[in-house]
Structures are given as structure tokens and as C-alpha cells.
Design an enzyme around this catalytic site. Sequence first.
Site, mmCIF file in Angstrom:
data_model
loop_
_atom_site.group_PDB
_atom_site.id
_atom_site.type_symbol
_atom_site.label_atom_id
_atom_site.label_comp_id
_atom_site.label_asym_id
_atom_site.label_seq_id
_atom_site.Cartn_x
_atom_site.Cartn_y
_atom_site.Cartn_z
ATOM 1 N N ASN A 129 11.075 84.963 -44.082
ATOM 2 C CA ASN A 129 11.757 86.089 -44.744
ATOM 3 C C ASN A 129 11.953 85.783 -46.222
ATOM 4 O O ASN A 129 10.939 85.634 -46.921
ATOM 5 C CB ASN A 129 12.973 86.609 -43.977
ATOM 6 C CG ASN A 129 14.074 85.630 -43.673
ATOM 7 O OD1 ASN A 129 13.857 84.591 -43.097
ATOM 8 N ND2 ASN A 129 15.284 85.966 -44.041
ATOM 9 N N ASP A 130 13.145 85.667 -46.727
ATOM 10 C CA ASP A 130 13.353 85.673 -48.183
ATOM 11 C C ASP A 130 12.622 84.553 -48.931
ATOM 12 O O ASP A 130 12.605 83.408 -48.482
ATOM 13 C CB ASP A 130 14.831 85.453 -48.519
ATOM 14 C CG ASP A 130 15.766 86.334 -47.734
ATOM 15 O OD1 ASP A 130 15.290 87.183 -46.990
ATOM 16 O OD2 ASP A 130 16.985 86.153 -47.874
ATOM 17 N N ARG A 135 27.018 84.734 -49.120
ATOM 18 C CA ARG A 135 25.819 83.876 -49.069
ATOM 19 C C ARG A 135 24.848 84.167 -50.210
ATOM 20 O O ARG A 135 25.041 85.072 -50.996
ATOM 21 C CB ARG A 135 25.101 84.061 -47.726
ATOM 22 C CG ARG A 135 24.722 85.477 -47.393
ATOM 23 C CD ARG A 135 23.983 85.546 -46.054
ATOM 24 N NE ARG A 135 23.715 86.916 -45.662
ATOM 25 C CZ ARG A 135 24.481 87.629 -44.850
ATOM 26 N NH1 ARG A 135 25.565 87.105 -44.318
ATOM 27 N NH2 ARG A 135 24.168 88.885 -44.562
ATOM 28 N N ASP A 136 23.771 83.379 -50.241
ATOM 29 C CA ASP A 136 22.620 83.543 -51.132
ATOM 30 C C ASP A 136 22.927 83.175 -52.583
ATOM 31 O O ASP A 136 22.751 84.000 -53.497
ATOM 32 C CB ASP A 136 22.050 84.982 -51.060
ATOM 33 C CG ASP A 136 21.811 85.434 -49.629
ATOM 34 O OD1 ASP A 136 21.639 84.558 -48.764
ATOM 35 O OD2 ASP A 136 21.805 86.657 -49.381
ATOM 36 N N GLU A 158 23.216 91.585 -50.290
ATOM 37 C CA GLU A 158 22.493 90.328 -50.064
ATOM 38 C C GLU A 158 21.696 89.974 -51.318
ATOM 39 O O GLU A 158 21.315 90.848 -52.103
ATOM 40 C CB GLU A 158 21.550 90.472 -48.867
ATOM 41 C CG GLU A 158 22.311 90.603 -47.551
ATOM 42 C CD GLU A 158 21.433 90.457 -46.308
ATOM 43 O OE1 GLU A 158 21.828 89.741 -45.388
ATOM 44 O OE2 GLU A 158 20.359 91.082 -46.265
HETATM 45 C C1 FRU Z 1 18.367 88.383 -46.372
HETATM 46 C C2 FRU Z 1 19.148 87.336 -45.600
HETATM 47 C C3 FRU Z 1 20.060 86.547 -46.498
HETATM 48 C C4 FRU Z 1 20.231 85.273 -45.724
HETATM 49 C C5 FRU Z 1 18.871 85.077 -45.133
HETATM 50 C C6 FRU Z 1 18.848 84.404 -43.795
HETATM 51 O O1 FRU Z 1 17.185 88.746 -45.750
HETATM 52 O O2 FRU Z 1 19.867 87.933 -44.549
HETATM 53 O O3 FRU Z 1 21.261 87.201 -46.808
HETATM 54 O O4 FRU Z 1 20.612 84.199 -46.535
HETATM 55 O O5 FRU Z 1 18.284 86.355 -45.031
HETATM 56 O O6 FRU Z 1 17.558 84.129 -43.406
#
Ligand code: FRU
Length: 486
Positions: free
Chosen positions: A45-46, A165-166, A224
Site C-alpha cells: 500500500n502506501d 499516524r503517518d 491519513e
Molecule cells: C493509509 C494507511 C495509513 C497507515 C497505513 C497502514 O493507506 O491506512 O494511515 O499508516 O496505511 O498500512
Amino acid sequence: MKNWSREERYRVLKSPEEIRDLYERIKKTPYRQTYHIQPVTGLLNDPNGFVWHDGKWHLFYQWCPWGAVHGLKYWYQTVSRDLITWENVGVTIKPDCDLDNKGAYSGSAWPEGDKLQLFYTGNHRDPDWTRIPYTCMYTLFDDNTGEKKAEPLFGPHPDYTEHQRDPKILFDEETGYYYICNGGQTKDKKGCMLIYRSKSLSEGWEFAGKLNVPGFEDFGGMWECPAIERIGDKDVLIFCPQHMKLIHRGDVTNHNGYILGTMDWSTLTFTPDGKFHVLDFGFDSYAAECANNSPDPASKILVAWMGLPDSSYPTDEDEWSGCLTLPRELRIRDRRLIQVPLPGLEALRGDEVDPADGILPEACEMIVKSDGGNMTLSLFTKADGTGGIMIYYDAAWKMVTVDRSGLTKRFNIDQGEMREHPTEFPLSTMRIFIDRSSVEIFVNEGDAVFSSRVFPTEEEHFFRAEGASGVQIWKIRPAVSDEFIV
Ligand code: FRU
């Protein structure tokens, strides 16, 4: 679709051998990309920790090894010298301590001397599954060994929900502080950004406050991956507001967009200079991250996850999912961001293909010219010209519409199968990058971009263009290694 138990999703990867067979199987499946970053197995993902350091671009991503499921997340590293060709490096941050026992979640990177400091969210869960998000640090040394800081930089702020987070790290010369921007949610479930500051990267972090964004106090339920980027003499707030719907975005409730404005770090106020814009008008784009420490102050390099949360994709059954977009150059034109493909991409062009054949190579670049009249471009049609993904340009409304309902493999139908966006000027060009399972359409030299996953069947490899004033196609050479390095 496979039903994953919690144990399966959060299983710790003890040795690469546990997933070697999975990799060998996945490698042979039809939708593996050739010039986009994708996971060796499982789910990507990210993008995380995108940064220029030590003569290289470092780009990590959120990775769950076991299959197409959001479970235990690792940081997987790739590197590049030119932002075009990428090498797999392997896992960097492992969720192997109590702070991150249920995942090393997203974050960013900052060079410090010959070290790279990585900032991430330790997604801790108690035995009763209560979440405690910690902001953590990992030091990556030159020889690619690393070390986790034993203590978190800070824990969650008690005045906000567990959704914090993030961390995006940045430095502001005027105040002389490093700042960490975390995504957050107020107790009445409004999305926000929480700001911490310190004079040192590794200690002394204090809560500075919640970012004030006049007019955006009630805009989505959680933000996010937020960041404030300076491009030229403007600031840009980039974030992903969740749990809301937007015009032209179907039933999707997760978005990635930006607001231009001016950031005052002394009052923690971001004064918008206009509205919220969507970053990418296609179906699959989220959690975009700009590279830190990039050399040109007038532009940024942005990359995003070509996927969305709460979605499933046809490769899920092959136990992998997700890829990153091509990195793009961001600039400001008038009061908007424009996004253009990187100049070095031309170097990937292979043979030029005659458009009169109407055949789409599986990985190619297409330039479609228009004199501004109505145009219909159908990609991945069958031999008789039916089906495929339709891209219309309606000259009267200056509207670009992308409709993927004609493909045999339909997915995420509940989110809507059409996306549209009005262009600022009449259509002149579409520059389109096609890989085995994605299409990225850059309209009018960066005016708008549409990034989407597509999964054409074997019969769907033709195209038709009506109303175009010219079409050119080149094959694209593979540029991203798909080596089994874990
Ligand atoms: C966004 C997210 C972030 C988190 C991550 C977890 O896609 O939900 O907020 O840190 O993915 O994989």
C-alpha cells in the site's frame, strides 16, 4: 475470496523461505507490472520514506507478505539513481518489538550525515486489541544495516482518538525546528493534523498543537498521510480525508487531495488560497508522498499507491495486490498543482509501433493529440473494437470522462465505474502510460492525471481512437526488478 483469520494476517515472517514458493507462483501470473514498483508477494500500500540521500532515491512501501490482505505491515525498500529504474533492496523495518507489534505503519525519511533517519508509526495493539500508535524512529546506516530506537519519540496524544499516524518529517528554517506532522482525528471524529516539534531529530519532541486550517474544521473523518510541502514560494497541504464523498468521485469515501496556501509555523495556521483539489482523478490513487530532500526547490517528486483502502482487485486471488504510480514532477501553475511525467521516461521507449494496427503492446507509452474537438479513445478493446476502458473528451464541457465498465474484469463496482474532470483548456494532448495492469493518463501537459488499475483479458489488447489528430505508440522496456529479495 479468501477469508483471513487474524492469526494469518498478523503472522510474523520468520524467514524469506516461507514465501519463496508464493513468489515463484505469483511471478508467473499475468498482471505483474514491468516498470512500476510492485510487491514481491502479498500486498503493497502506501509509499513511505521517499527521499534523496547518498546519491540515490530511496523509496519504501507498506508491505504485508502473506497475500492481498491488510495485515502485519513491514517497510520494504527499493532504490533508484534516476527515479525510473528501481532495484529491490528488501525489508527494512520489521514489526518485531512491542511498540510496533501489529505493524510498522507509514512514515517518512530525513538524511542526517551519512545516516537515513526513518520515522514511522508503531501500530501497537494490546491483548484486548486496543490500539496505541507510537511515533518511532529507525536509523538506516550506509551499509544498509539499521537500528530501531528502543523508546518511541512520543506516544498518542490523549485528547484525540487512537487514529494518530503517518509521521511526515520536515524542517522549517525560520523557526529552526524539525516538525513531525501526524494524521489525526478529534474525539468528535473530525480529521485533522497533529504537529510535534523538536530541535533534534532523535529526541526532545513536544506537541506543538493541531494545525488550524480555516474553513476545513469539518472535512472528513480522519486525515491519513498528511504533509505540508513547500513548492517555490507556496505551501501545499497534501492529505487523505476519509469517510466523505466528493463530486465526480462516485461512491468512494477515501480521497487524496491538496490545498494551496501559506503555512505559518509560529501560529500553526495554514491559510488556504482556494479549495480542496483532488490530486489524481483516476480510480486508484491514495497516500501520495513527496520526496524529502529533493534538489529542485521549485518542484517536488510525488509518488502514490495505485490502489485504495477498502477495495479488492482481481489479482487478490493470486495473492498479491497493489503497485505504486510512476513518480511525477509537481509544480504550481496559477493556483493549482500540475503533474508531469519525469523527463527521463523517454529513455525507456523501445520500438515505435504503427497505430494503424490498432494493437496495444502490454507495456507502452501512447501520445494522443487532439485539436480540441470531441474525442473517444477506447483502450483494451476486443478485436472487434467493443469493450475496454473508454476515455471521452466532450468539447462543449471540456470534460474528460474515464469509464472502465466495459472491461471483462470489473472490480470495485460499488465505488462507481466512471470518473470525470473538466480541463482548464481545450484538449491538446493525452500522454498515456500503460503497463500490464495499469493506465496513467496525463492530460494537457499536467493539467490533470487519471491513474487506474485495469486487468485486461488476453483478448483485450486493441484500441480505437476517434476524433484524435494524431497517435504515437512506443513499447516500454522493463525498468523495475522483480527479484526475490526479502
Ligand atoms: C493509509 C494507511 C495509513 C497507515 C497505513 C497502514 O493507506 O491506512 O494511515 O499508516 O496505511 O498500512
